[in-house]
Design a protein around this motif. Sequence first.
Motif, mmCIF file in Angstrom:
data_model
loop_
_atom_site.group_PDB
_atom_site.id
_atom_site.type_symbol
_atom_site.label_atom_id
_atom_site.label_comp_id
_atom_site.label_asym_id
_atom_site.label_seq_id
_atom_site.Cartn_x
_atom_site.Cartn_y
_atom_site.Cartn_z
ATOM 1 N N GLY A 33 0.814 -1.202 0.000
ATOM 2 C CA GLY A 33 0.000 0.000 0.000
ATOM 3 C C GLY A 33 0.849 1.254 0.000
ATOM 4 N N VAL A 34 0.170 2.399 0.139
ATOM 5 C CA VAL A 34 0.829 3.697 0.130
ATOM 6 C C VAL A 34 0.411 4.433 1.396
ATOM 7 C CG1 VAL A 34 1.024 5.885 -1.099
ATOM 8 C CG2 VAL A 34 0.826 3.758 -2.390
ATOM 9 N N ASN A 35 1.383 5.079 2.050
ATOM 10 C CA ASN A 35 1.071 5.799 3.287
ATOM 11 C C ASN A 35 0.543 7.198 2.976
ATOM 12 O OD1 ASN A 35 3.293 7.441 2.800
ATOM 13 N ND2 ASN A 35 4.628 6.339 4.217
ATOM 14 N N ALA A 36 0.234 7.964 4.019
ATOM 15 C CA ALA A 36 -0.349 9.303 3.856
ATOM 16 C C ALA A 36 0.577 10.260 3.123
ATOM 17 C CB ALA A 36 -0.712 9.872 5.231
ATOM 18 N N ASP A 37 1.882 9.993 3.143
ATOM 19 C CA ASP A 37 2.843 10.847 2.450
ATOM 20 C C ASP A 37 3.025 10.459 0.984
ATOM 21 O OD1 ASP A 37 3.349 12.284 4.795
ATOM 22 O OD2 ASP A 37 4.890 10.848 5.420
ATOM 23 N N GLY A 38 2.280 9.449 0.526
ATOM 24 C CA GLY A 38 2.387 9.009 -0.852
ATOM 25 C C GLY A 38 3.546 8.074 -1.112
ATOM 26 N N GLN A 39 4.211 7.621 -0.034
ATOM 27 C CA GLN A 39 5.328 6.699 -0.183
ATOM 28 C C GLN A 39 4.854 5.285 0.090
ATOM 29 O OE1 GLN A 39 8.394 8.073 2.422
ATOM 30 N NE2 GLN A 39 8.700 9.965 1.311
ATOM 31 N N GLU A 40 5.515 4.316 -0.561
ATOM 32 C CA GLU A 40 5.130 2.933 -0.385
ATOM 33 C C GLU A 40 5.449 2.460 1.035
ATOM 34 O OE1 GLU A 40 6.031 -1.404 -2.381
ATOM 35 O OE2 GLU A 40 6.322 0.401 -3.589
ATOM 36 N N ASN A 41 4.481 1.755 1.640
ATOM 37 C CA ASN A 41 4.692 1.209 2.977
ATOM 38 C C ASN A 41 5.650 0.039 2.931
ATOM 39 O OD1 ASN A 41 2.887 2.930 4.240
ATOM 40 N ND2 ASN A 41 1.175 1.509 4.077
ATOM 41 N N THR A 42 6.434 -0.084 3.991
ATOM 42 C CA THR A 42 7.284 -1.258 4.156
ATOM 43 C C THR A 42 6.790 -2.014 5.374
ATOM 44 O OG1 THR A 42 8.824 -0.130 5.626
ATOM 45 C CG2 THR A 42 9.269 0.021 3.255
ATOM 46 N N GLU A 43 7.356 -3.180 5.658
ATOM 47 C CA GLU A 43 6.966 -3.940 6.855
ATOM 48 C C GLU A 43 7.176 -3.109 8.103
ATOM 49 O OE1 GLU A 43 8.125 -8.006 7.536
ATOM 50 O OE2 GLU A 43 8.242 -8.322 5.380
ATOM 51 N N GLU A 44 8.255 -2.336 8.162
ATOM 52 C CA GLU A 44 8.540 -1.501 9.325
ATOM 53 C C GLU A 44 7.446 -0.456 9.528
ATOM 54 O OE1 GLU A 44 13.389 -1.864 9.026
ATOM 55 O OE2 GLU A 44 12.444 0.092 8.887
ATOM 56 N N ASP A 45 6.904 0.101 8.424
ATOM 57 C CA ASP A 45 5.838 1.086 8.542
ATOM 58 C C ASP A 45 4.582 0.483 9.142
ATOM 59 O OD1 ASP A 45 7.409 3.043 7.379
ATOM 60 O OD2 ASP A 45 6.642 2.665 5.356
ATOM 61 N N ASP A 46 4.322 -0.801 8.846
ATOM 62 C CA ASP A 46 3.116 -1.462 9.334
ATOM 63 C C ASP A 46 3.171 -1.700 10.837
ATOM 64 O OD1 ASP A 46 2.804 -3.518 6.350
ATOM 65 O OD2 ASP A 46 2.129 -1.479 6.762
ATOM 66 N N ASP A 47 4.360 -1.757 11.423
ATOM 67 C CA ASP A 47 4.524 -2.034 12.850
ATOM 68 C C ASP A 47 4.962 -0.753 13.552
ATOM 69 O OD1 ASP A 47 4.688 -3.331 15.263
ATOM 70 O OD2 ASP A 47 6.655 -4.208 14.863
ATOM 71 N N GLU A 48 4.042 0.216 13.641
ATOM 72 C CA GLU A 48 4.392 1.523 14.176
ATOM 73 C C GLU A 48 4.450 1.552 15.693
ATOM 74 O OE1 GLU A 48 1.974 4.570 12.519
ATOM 75 O OE2 GLU A 48 2.350 3.908 10.478
ATOM 76 N N GLU A 49 3.778 0.625 16.382
ATOM 77 C CA GLU A 49 3.758 0.653 17.834
ATOM 78 C C GLU A 49 5.115 0.230 18.385
ATOM 79 O OE1 GLU A 49 1.406 -1.532 21.408
ATOM 80 O OE2 GLU A 49 0.250 -0.936 19.663
ATOM 81 N N GLU A 50 5.642 1.058 19.277
ATOM 82 C CA GLU A 50 6.942 0.803 19.874
ATOM 83 C C GLU A 50 6.850 -0.317 20.912
ATOM 84 O OE1 GLU A 50 10.423 3.267 22.251
ATOM 85 O OE2 GLU A 50 8.505 4.196 21.872
ATOM 86 N N GLU A 51 7.836 -1.191 20.921
ATOM 87 C CA GLU A 51 7.908 -2.242 21.925
ATOM 88 C C GLU A 51 8.070 -1.605 23.298
ATOM 89 O OE1 GLU A 51 10.771 -6.006 23.160
ATOM 90 O OE2 GLU A 51 11.334 -4.727 21.486
ATOM 91 N N CYS A 52 7.370 -2.133 24.290
ATOM 92 C CA CYS A 52 7.556 -1.651 25.652
ATOM 93 C C CYS A 52 7.201 -2.760 26.637
ATOM 94 C CB CYS A 52 6.737 -0.393 25.932
ATOM 95 S SG CYS A 52 4.968 -0.643 25.948
ATOM 96 N N TRP A 53 7.646 -2.578 27.861
ATOM 97 C CA TRP A 53 7.281 -3.457 28.967
ATOM 98 C C TRP A 53 6.127 -2.811 29.722
ATOM 99 C CZ3 TRP A 53 9.022 -8.238 29.794
ATOM 100 C CH2 TRP A 53 10.247 -8.616 29.244
ATOM 101 N N TYR A 54 5.134 -3.607 30.116
ATOM 102 C CA TYR A 54 4.068 -3.149 30.999
ATOM 103 C C TYR A 54 4.287 -3.777 32.366
ATOM 104 C CZ TYR A 54 1.499 -1.294 27.041
ATOM 105 O OH TYR A 54 1.122 -0.560 25.941
ATOM 106 N N GLU A 55 4.325 -2.944 33.384
ATOM 107 C CA GLU A 55 4.415 -3.429 34.759
ATOM 108 C C GLU A 55 2.979 -3.658 35.229
ATOM 109 O OE1 GLU A 55 5.311 -0.688 38.208
ATOM 110 O OE2 GLU A 55 7.195 -1.809 38.072
ATOM 111 N N LEU A 56 2.664 -4.887 35.580
ATOM 112 C CA LEU A 56 1.309 -5.272 35.972
ATOM 113 C C LEU A 56 1.328 -5.932 37.338
ATOM 114 C CD1 LEU A 56 0.411 -6.844 32.533
ATOM 115 C CD2 LEU A 56 -0.462 -4.683 33.389
#
Length: 120
Positions: free
Chosen positions: A7-30
Amino acid sequence: DGTGLGGVNADGQENTEEDDDEEEECWYELKDDEGELYYFNSGTGVSQWEPPEWFEEKDPSTGAVFYVNTSTGEPQWDKPLNYVPVVRAEVYSTNMASHLKDVLSPKRSRVGKDMFTDDI
């Protein structure tokens, strides 16, 4: 036709796999049902009793951010290369936290926690 899987992102550039995974990895303290802290990694799906290697802290007098190694207790000013942000339990005591605990992270019990301390 430009409608491929990437697909194409809002900037008109082609999406890559990295673009699809925008959420940053983090630890949740529960907290489990008994109030014991455990940690869930959003990127790997791993849940564990031991805290992650690094915590971010703030100097109460200056507000400056520093990092503390949970194994050694040693602080440092520079962000560690392997640092993964930790969302602390007191930051999000909401219904969403309950959702994370009940749905995303595996149920924990004292049996699971204690089984690693027994002699084999």
